[in-house]
Scaffold this active site. Structure first.
Site, mmCIF file in Angstrom:
data_model
loop_
_atom_site.group_PDB
_atom_site.id
_atom_site.type_symbol
_atom_site.label_atom_id
_atom_site.label_comp_id
_atom_site.label_asym_id
_atom_site.label_seq_id
_atom_site.Cartn_x
_atom_site.Cartn_y
_atom_site.Cartn_z
ATOM 1 N N ARG A 13 -39.533 -30.118 -2.359
ATOM 2 C CA ARG A 13 -39.359 -31.258 -3.251
ATOM 3 C C ARG A 13 -37.887 -31.633 -3.226
ATOM 4 O O ARG A 13 -37.028 -30.792 -3.454
ATOM 5 C CB ARG A 13 -39.779 -30.923 -4.689
ATOM 6 N N ASN A 43 -46.922 -42.439 3.216
ATOM 7 C CA ASN A 43 -46.373 -41.966 1.945
ATOM 8 C C ASN A 43 -47.380 -42.008 0.807
ATOM 9 O O ASN A 43 -47.111 -41.489 -0.273
ATOM 10 C CB ASN A 43 -45.118 -42.760 1.569
ATOM 11 N N TYR A 44 -48.540 -42.638 1.024
ATOM 12 C CA TYR A 44 -49.663 -42.500 0.095
ATOM 13 C C TYR A 44 -50.651 -41.539 0.728
ATOM 14 O O TYR A 44 -51.809 -41.877 0.965
ATOM 15 C CB TYR A 44 -50.353 -43.850 -0.166
ATOM 16 N N GLY A 86 -34.316 -33.078 -4.273
ATOM 17 C CA GLY A 86 -33.624 -33.138 -5.555
ATOM 18 C C GLY A 86 -33.150 -34.512 -5.956
ATOM 19 O O GLY A 86 -33.339 -34.942 -7.087
ATOM 20 N N GLY A 99 -35.343 -37.747 0.108
ATOM 21 C CA GLY A 99 -35.577 -37.141 1.420
ATOM 22 C C GLY A 99 -36.940 -37.462 1.997
ATOM 23 O O GLY A 99 -37.066 -38.021 3.085
ATOM 24 N N GLY A 100 -37.998 -37.151 1.246
ATOM 25 C CA GLY A 100 -39.345 -37.408 1.722
ATOM 26 C C GLY A 100 -39.697 -38.870 1.727
ATOM 27 O O GLY A 100 -40.473 -39.335 2.574
ATOM 28 N N TYR A 120 -40.609 -48.454 1.581
ATOM 29 C CA TYR A 120 -40.622 -49.898 1.372
ATOM 30 C C TYR A 120 -40.256 -50.203 -0.074
ATOM 31 O O TYR A 120 -40.427 -49.387 -0.968
ATOM 32 C CB TYR A 120 -41.998 -50.492 1.708
#
Length: 521
Positions: free
Chosen positions: A106, A431-432, A108, A138-139, A146
């Site tokens: 995760r 990302n979903y 930060g 980061g992720g 977007y």
């Protein structure tokens, strides 16, 4: 340009891959490995947490975006490590690989923190990234990132200039050291497949000192269906400084208990209200926008407005790193390449009437998004895309039966939409992350390229093949893996394992078909 660096706050260490290990020996082994491989031993007691530690559960829950992830039935990590500098992350990776432990991360620094710090330095620069301010940077960028400036400047990943990543051997690599192929892969290829992103170097983009925003709501009784049909044709063609998304929810007719559907046109314009009013009268008069609907403010204030915060909330709330709303939810996505007819929209309304708190968000493309080639980065949803649909269904009960009911509804809606969205492949946004599209086998060990293509081509289209090739070369042991991580080519894996055995002792070996591991004799 800005160099934004923030270490990962949470590294999740999941269960050992060996079923024979009990939790205490597992924790002890990892702890001892950390002690043996770090110079800052005094800090270890403050960054190493087990389920028996008082802070473990609050820490686990502190950055949850979806309550499903911390529900009683959800998988929990064996350990949590909160690194204070890069060497802690490097050591964690080295020890995890040595002991056969899977990692989860995760990030930060949140998108909101990033926006706030940029605005502190300049009132005329911004970052073209996400609308949800509590997302980890980061992720977020590894999936594309977007946001409301995408039609002007593209994605966050399109504006990444450099990165620092820790690979499976614990090496800290910048763009030059990792190579252009890997740098291409991490800008849109999804998180958790290639390494640990430690920082991004991002290009700042110019924004006016004053921007304009608005929310205009139209219900079914106010012609929502016809206006939404028109929006599909107009929104991707508008001035690229103008981003108008549509939020679709159930609502009550004022002063009654009767339900209706409300479509809210939520917009950012990189300019003043007079220019916006002229554009809207020429291009989208059906919405009926007036000056009274519009608000001029700073770009940073617009971040809060687009994210759904009340105008009275100070921008410093972005430093809290918390979601504006927290609930249980299931999300899915689609990309649309031709307008959905009015009868198709009316079919959505019928299904909305069957559910409590459904949500759809239609995000327009066009502008810069249509100018960037599909192969520029792994994110392929470019020219020809009118808009993206985000489906969300939310609820507040932790009960599993309640969850199943709401998840079933969103799956049925998604199935209904098949006829109106992209095909061959039916595209989705990484990302979903949607496990309904397919998953790697348990632990990601025996996943075939063909099986992974079921979801990989939906997220990445033809870029999936290149991602697999880069993954196979950069992480041949498939150390970084999860349910939908990029797989490695199985032939490459087998050749490397046999080479490793011969180098060790030269003994004869055979391959166990069930475990796919090399057995020595």
């Amino acid at each position: 340009m800005a160099y934004f660096s923030r270490f990962l706050v949470l590294v999740f260490l999941l269960t050992s891959l060996s079923p024979l290990c009990s939790s205490n020996p597992f924790q002890d082994s990892f702890h001892q490995c950390l002690l043996a491989n770090t110079d800052s031993l005094t800090q270890l007691t403050d960054i190493f947490f087990t389920p028996n530690t008082t802070a473990f559960t609050p820490l686990l829950n502190s950055t949850a975006q979806n309550l499903r992830c911390i529900a009683p039935y959800a998988a929990k990590p064996e350990l949590i490590l909160t690194p204070l500098h890069e060497s802690h992350i490097q050591t964690a990776v080295i020890c995890a690989k040595k002991l056969g432990i899977q990692l989860r991360f995760r990030t930060g620094a949140t998108v909101g923190e990033l926006y706030y710090r940029v605005a502190e330095k300049s009132k005329t620069h911004g970052i073209p990234a996400g609308l949800c301010t509590s997302l980890g940077v980061g992720g977020h960028i590894t999936g594309g990132a977007y946001g409301s400036m995408m039609r002007k400047y593209g994605l966050g990943a399109d504006n990444a200039l450099d990165a620092k990543i820790i690979d499976a051997n614990g090496r800290l690599l910048d763009r030059k050291a990792m190579g252009e192929d890997v740098f291409w892969a991490i800008r849109g290829g999804g998180g958790g497949s290639f390494g640990v992103i430690v920082s991004w170097k991002l290009k700042l983009v110019p924004v006016p000192e004053t921007v304009t925003v608005f929310n205009v709501q139209k219900t079914l009784e106010q012609g929502a269906t016809n206006i939404l049909y028109k929006w599909q044709q107009v929104a991707p063609q508008l001035d690229e400084n103008l981003f108008i998304r549509v939020i679709i929810q159930n609502s009550n007719i004022p002063n009654t208990t009767q339900r209706t559907i409300a479509t809210t046109y939520n917009a950012l314009f990189l300019g003043d209200v007079n220019t916006l009013e002229k554009i809207m009268k020429e291009s989208f008069p059906e919405l009926g926008l007036t000056k009274a609907d519009c608000f001029e403010m700073s770009w940073l204030e617009s971040v809060l407005f687009i994210a759904g915060y009340p105008k009275t909330v100070p921008t410093a709330v972005l430093l809290a790193g918390k979601p504006a709303f927290l609930n249980y939810f299931k999300a899915k996505s689609d990309f649309v390449t031709k307008p959905i007819p009015e009868e198709g929209i009316e079919g959505i309304w019928k299904r909305y009437a069957e559910e409590e708190s459904p949500l759809m968000i239609w995000n327009p493309y066009g502008g810069m998004m249509a100018k960037i080639p599909e192969s520029s980065i792994p994110f392929p949803h470019r020219n020809g895309t009118l808009f993206k649909i985000q489906y969300v269904n939310t609820w507040m009960s932790p009960d599993k039966e309640v969850m199943n009911k709401h998840v079933d509804w969103i799956r049925k809606l998604h199935n209904y939409m098949t006829q109106y969205v992209s095909m061959f492949p039916r595209q989705a946004y990484v990302n979903y992350r949607d496990l309904d599209l397919g998953m790697n086998d348990k632990n990601g060990d025996d996943t075939s390229f063909v099986k992974a293509s079921a979801w990989g081509t939906k997220y990445f289209k033809d870029n999936f093949n290149r991602l697999v090739k880069i993954k196979t070369e950069f992480d041949p042991d498939n150390f970084f893996k999860h349910e939908q991580s990029i797989p490695i080519l199985p032939l490459k894996r087998k050749v490397q394992k046999f080479k490793h055995v011969k180098k060790d002792n030269g003994k004869k070996c055979k391959k166990d078909k069930k475990s796919r591991k090399v057995i020595h004799h």
